[in-house]
Design a protein around this motif. Structure first.
Motif, PDB file in Angstrom:
ATOM      1  N   PRO A  46       7.162 120.612  39.380  1.00  0.00           N
ATOM      2  CA  PRO A  46       7.878 120.709  38.459  1.00  0.00           C
ATOM      3  C   PRO A  46       8.512 119.045  38.173  1.00  0.00           C
ATOM      4  O   PRO A  46       7.888 118.318  37.927  1.00  0.00           O
ATOM      5  CB  PRO A  46       9.056 119.988  39.824  1.00  0.00           C
ATOM      6  CG  PRO A  46       8.397 120.094  40.959  1.00  0.00           C
ATOM      7  CD  PRO A  46       7.210 120.023  40.683  1.00  0.00           C
ATOM      8  N   GLY A  47       9.032 119.365  36.456  1.00  0.00           N
ATOM      9  CA  GLY A  47       9.382 118.376  35.527  1.00  0.00           C
ATOM     10  C   GLY A  47       7.712 118.870  34.363  1.00  0.00           C
ATOM     11  O   GLY A  47       7.477 118.162  33.025  1.00  0.00           O
ATOM     12  N   ALA A 102       0.255 119.305  21.397  1.00  0.00           N
ATOM     13  CA  ALA A 102       0.890 118.300  21.336  1.00  0.00           C
ATOM     14  C   ALA A 102       1.672 118.483  22.332  1.00  0.00           C
ATOM     15  O   ALA A 102       2.551 117.042  22.583  1.00  0.00           O
ATOM     16  CB  ALA A 102       1.904 118.546  20.140  1.00  0.00           C
ATOM     17  N   LEU A 103       2.193 119.473  22.842  1.00  0.00           N
ATOM     18  CA  LEU A 103       3.221 120.069  24.075  1.00  0.00           C
ATOM     19  C   LEU A 103       2.899 118.884  25.262  1.00  0.00           C
ATOM     20  O   LEU A 103       3.618 118.824  25.992  1.00  0.00           O
ATOM     21  CB  LEU A 103       4.135 121.052  23.598  1.00  0.00           C
ATOM     22  CG  LEU A 103       5.127 120.617  23.045  1.00  0.00           C
ATOM     23  CD1 LEU A 103       6.222 122.054  22.534  1.00  0.00           C
ATOM     24  CD2 LEU A 103       6.442 119.555  23.431  1.00  0.00           C
ATOM     25  N   ARG A 123      15.963 125.720  36.241  1.00  0.00           N
ATOM     26  CA  ARG A 123      14.914 124.899  36.286  1.00  0.00           C
ATOM     27  C   ARG A 123      13.659 125.451  36.344  1.00  0.00           C
ATOM     28  O   ARG A 123      12.447 124.734  35.946  1.00  0.00           O
ATOM     29  CB  ARG A 123      15.228 124.807  37.635  1.00  0.00           C
ATOM     30  CG  ARG A 123      16.191 124.664  38.684  1.00  0.00           C
ATOM     31  CD  ARG A 123      16.371 125.197  39.787  1.00  0.00           C
ATOM     32  NE  ARG A 123      15.608 124.038  40.732  1.00  0.00           N
ATOM     33  CZ  ARG A 123      15.073 123.957  42.176  1.00  0.00           C
ATOM     34  NH1 ARG A 123      15.425 125.132  43.255  1.00  0.00           N
ATOM     35  NH2 ARG A 123      14.134 123.438  42.857  1.00  0.00           N
ATOM     36  N   LEU A 124      13.402 126.470  35.074  1.00  0.00           N
ATOM     37  CA  LEU A 124      12.425 126.997  35.290  1.00  0.00           C
ATOM     38  C   LEU A 124      12.977 127.962  33.627  1.00  0.00           C
ATOM     39  O   LEU A 124      12.711 129.030  33.930  1.00  0.00           O
ATOM     40  CB  LEU A 124      11.609 127.285  35.989  1.00  0.00           C
ATOM     41  CG  LEU A 124      10.463 128.102  35.484  1.00  0.00           C
ATOM     42  CD1 LEU A 124       9.366 127.327  34.790  1.00  0.00           C
ATOM     43  CD2 LEU A 124       9.525 129.387  36.302  1.00  0.00           C
ATOM     44  N   ASP A 162      12.554 117.147  25.483  1.00  0.00           N
ATOM     45  CA  ASP A 162      13.411 117.018  25.979  1.00  0.00           C
ATOM     46  C   ASP A 162      14.276 117.905  26.911  1.00  0.00           C
ATOM     47  O   ASP A 162      14.504 117.245  27.905  1.00  0.00           O
ATOM     48  CB  ASP A 162      14.548 117.501  24.623  1.00  0.00           C
ATOM     49  CG  ASP A 162      16.668 117.071  24.995  1.00  0.00           C
ATOM     50  OD1 ASP A 162      16.261 115.770  25.789  1.00  0.00           O
ATOM     51  OD2 ASP A 162      17.463 117.775  25.005  1.00  0.00           O
ATOM     52  N   ILE A 163      13.832 119.606  26.622  1.00  0.00           N
ATOM     53  CA  ILE A 163      14.310 120.106  27.961  1.00  0.00           C
ATOM     54  C   ILE A 163      13.766 119.914  29.553  1.00  0.00           C
ATOM     55  O   ILE A 163      13.603 119.755  30.679  1.00  0.00           O
ATOM     56  CB  ILE A 163      13.761 121.319  27.347  1.00  0.00           C
ATOM     57  CG1 ILE A 163      14.777 121.834  26.297  1.00  0.00           C
ATOM     58  CG2 ILE A 163      14.165 122.222  28.996  1.00  0.00           C
ATOM     59  CD1 ILE A 163      14.301 122.998  25.716  1.00  0.00           C
ATOM     60  N   SER A 164      11.942 118.858  28.859  1.00  0.00           N
ATOM     61  CA  SER A 164      11.752 119.282  30.312  1.00  0.00           C
ATOM     62  C   SER A 164      11.913 117.585  30.970  1.00  0.00           C
ATOM     63  O   SER A 164      11.648 117.286  32.320  1.00  0.00           O
ATOM     64  CB  SER A 164      10.302 118.401  30.059  1.00  0.00           C
ATOM     65  OG  SER A 164      10.218 117.311  28.792  1.00  0.00           O
TER      66      SER A 164
END
Length: 250
Positions: free
Chosen positions: A29-30, A211-212, A167-168, A192-194
């Protein structure tokens, strides 16, 4: 931490072609997880199995502790899985606003069935504008989707996914067709979405991936070749031979 998504022995064959082979995969999650690999490695087939667009030949898919292997795609959406396609799938003859409204309306029906019509209309407008503003295309809300540039159509599809309050969120090559400035904005958006959803993305732009991504999963010939943090993947000789050397030359 309990994984949000798990696949066990997931496989898909098309005739004699083994597109995905016995994949065991976990997503926390996250997390922002990137899936990379050469063309034909099985990346899009894998995420299509996760979101229910195609059925597995063998194996299982578990989402938030529940086996969803046999659930149709629309029920997976209701459980919180949203997917943006490798090729844009916007409704060309509807405006950008109307495209996003379809997603917001779906979310409102699922979560607020008892809401009065007036309140639902206000919530619909808020939801649409929030998604359009977050993706940077609110100024194009009245434009027909088919008249938008390819890059803006990609962002519109991300807005449609966001509007579902997933959620995903699965993104298949989200930066394809974006300008350098739009790519920078997308990187900020994904971070931001994460904070509110787990992000799984297929991406060929290695600068975006590095980067992400918290972790990277590398596919090759339908199997997972390697997994790890960006620096681990960058220094992995097998990954360099299978993909990164080619990607760096592209």
């Amino acid at each position: 931490m309990t994984p949000l998504l798990t696949t066990k022995g997931l496989s898909r064959s098309f005739g004699g072609l083994h597109a995905v082979r016995d994949v065991d995969f976990q997503l926390l999650p996250g997390e922002i997880r990137a899936i990379i690999g050469p063309n034909g490695a099985g990346k899009t087939t894998f995420v299509s199995l996760v979101c229910g667009r195609i059925e597995p030949s063998t194996g299982a898919i578990v989402f938030d502790g529940d086996d969803i292997t046999n659930l149709p795609a629309h029920q997976r959406v209701r459980r919180g899985i949203a997917y943006t396609f490798q090729i844009t799938s916007v409704f060309a003859n509807l405006t950008a606003y109307e495209n996003v409204a379809l997603s917001v309306q779906r979310a409102l029906i699922d979560k607020h069935q008892d809401r009065a019509p007036q309140k639902r209309a206000a919530a619909l407008h808020r939801g649409v504008m929030e998604a359009l503003e977050r993706t940077g295309i609110a100024s194009h809300r009245a434009a027909l989707a088919g008249n938008l540039s390819y890059g803006h159509q990609r962002l519109l599809e991300v807005a449609m996914g966001l509007a579902l309050k997933p959620r995903l969120l699965i993104l298949d090559e989200p930066t394809q067709g974006l300008s350098d400035g739009e790519i920078e904005s997308f990187i900020g958006l994904a971070r931001d979405i994460s904070g509110e959803a787990t992000v799984l993305l297929i991406e060929h732009n290695m600068q975006v991936v590095m980067a992400l991504a918290d972790r990277i999963t590398v596919f090759n010939a339908g199997r997972i070749l390697a997994e790890g943090a960006p620096e681990e993947i960058r220094s992995n000789v097998a990954v360099q031979n299978a993909y990164l050397g080619t990607a760096a030359d592209a």
